[in-house]
Design an enzyme around this catalytic site. Sequence first.
Site, PDB file in Angstrom:
ATOM      1  CD  GLU A 104       5.444  -0.845   0.244  1.00  0.00           C
ATOM      2  OE1 GLU A 104       6.521  -0.239   0.223  1.00  0.00           O
ATOM      3  OE2 GLU A 104       5.363  -2.090   0.225  1.00  0.00           O
ATOM      4  CG  ASP A 122       0.507  -3.687   0.438  1.00  0.00           C
ATOM      5  OD1 ASP A 122       0.200  -3.651  -0.773  1.00  0.00           O
ATOM      6  OD2 ASP A 122       1.681  -3.574   0.841  1.00  0.00           O
TER       7      ASP A 122
END
Length: 418
Positions: free
Chosen positions: A92, A153
Site C-alpha cells: 500500500e 487496495d
Amino acid sequence: MATSAGCCRYAKLTCTASASAAFARLTGLLAMVLTACVVMPAQAASAATVKPSATSRACAAWPRWEAFKGNFISTDGRVIDVGSADARTVSEGQAYGLFLALVANDRPQFDKLLDMTQNILAQGDLTKHLPAWLWGKRGDGSWGVIDSNPASDADLWLAYTLLQAGRIWHERRFTALGTLLARQVLSQETARLPGLGWSLLPGSKGFHPSAGAWRLNPSYAPLQVLRGLDAVLPEHAKWRQLIETSRRLLVETAPHGFSPDWAQYQSAKGKSGFVPDTATRALGGYNAIRVYLWAGMLDRTDPDASLLLKTFRPMVDYVRTHGFPPETIDTATGESGPNAGNAGFSAALVPFLQASGEPLLAQAQAARVAQLETRTPSGYYGQVLSLLGLGWQVGRFRFRANGSLWLAWRHGCAMELQ
C-alpha cells in the site's frame, strides 16, 4: 488552536464572529476552537467546473512531499513505516508513493519506487506476480517478504497509477504493466458472491473464512479508481460489476452513516447480506477513515457522489459538534470511542467536508493538521493521508467523472474547480 485576530473576505465569503461561535466546541480530551478567519481555496467557491486563469498553490513547491521523501522513502525507493518493529514496507505504501510521485511530477522518484516494488515485493516481475503486502525484518534478523499474500487496495492503486502515468508521461511500458496488473486483480482478487455479484476481496487468500461468509473492506475500493480502470479496460465487464458491489458495500455497511474498517458478507439458507465482522465487530477507525477521503474526492458529476455524501453525512455533523473526527466509532450504534482522531484523520476529512458544502469546517480541519503536527509529527500513514487530503484541497489533482486523473502541473497550474 488559537482564534484569528480578525475576519477576512475571500471569494465572496465573509467570516463573522457568529460563524466562529457556531463552530467552537469543547469535548473530552481536546478543547478545540475553530478559526474565525478562513482563507478559502478557490475550488470551494462553486459547484461548477471552473478553470481560472490565475495560477494557484497547486504548482508551488510541495514541501510536504519533499519531507515525506526525506523521512519515509529510502534512497533506493522503499517506503518505510518508520518506527515499526520490523521497519516494514507494505505494498500500500509503495502504491501511494507512486501515485503521489505522479501528482508531484517526480519521475525520478516514481522510477525508484516502481523498481523497488517489483524487486522486493513481486519476485522481480510485476507482469507475473502481484506484490506481497509485507516486507521487512524477519524474526531471525534477515530481511525479506514476511507475508506473501497480496493486498487488493494496493494492487488497484498500482494498476490505476501505472495506467494514468502511461497516459500522462506517454510511457507505453507503464500502460502495459498497469494493464497486466489490473488483469491479475480481476483473476486473483475477486469472487462472485451469491446474491451480490462479483466483488473485490482484500487479497487472494484468507478472506473466505467459512462456507457462505466473506470478509470485505470498504476502504479498499475507491469508486474513482474502479471507474478509471473500467474506462481504460472496458473489455473487462467485471469492473462495472465491482463498482456496483462496492457501492452496495459502502452504503449497506453504514447504518448510522459511519463506515466500518471491516465487514462480512454472508449467504446461507436463502438469506444474504452484510453483517458486522466477527474479528473487529463494527468498529470504524484507521482503515475506514479512507472511505470518507475517497468519497470526498469523487467528481461532483460522478453518479455515486451525492449518494455517498448523503450516506456519510453524520460524519460531517460529528465534526461540527466536536471539532474533530473520532479515532474509532461503533458503526452499529453510532457511538464514538474516547479519543480524537489524529492529524491524518483530519486531513482525510478535508475533501469530504468541502464536497459536503462545509468549506469552513474543511479549512478548520486543515488548520488542525498544522496545529497538531507542530507538537507531534505524523507517522507514515498519517502523512500519506495528509498528502492526499491537503494536496487535493489546494488543487494539485482531481479525479474526473470517468476516473481519469487531472493534474495541475499539466494544465498551467490552474485549479479545476468542482
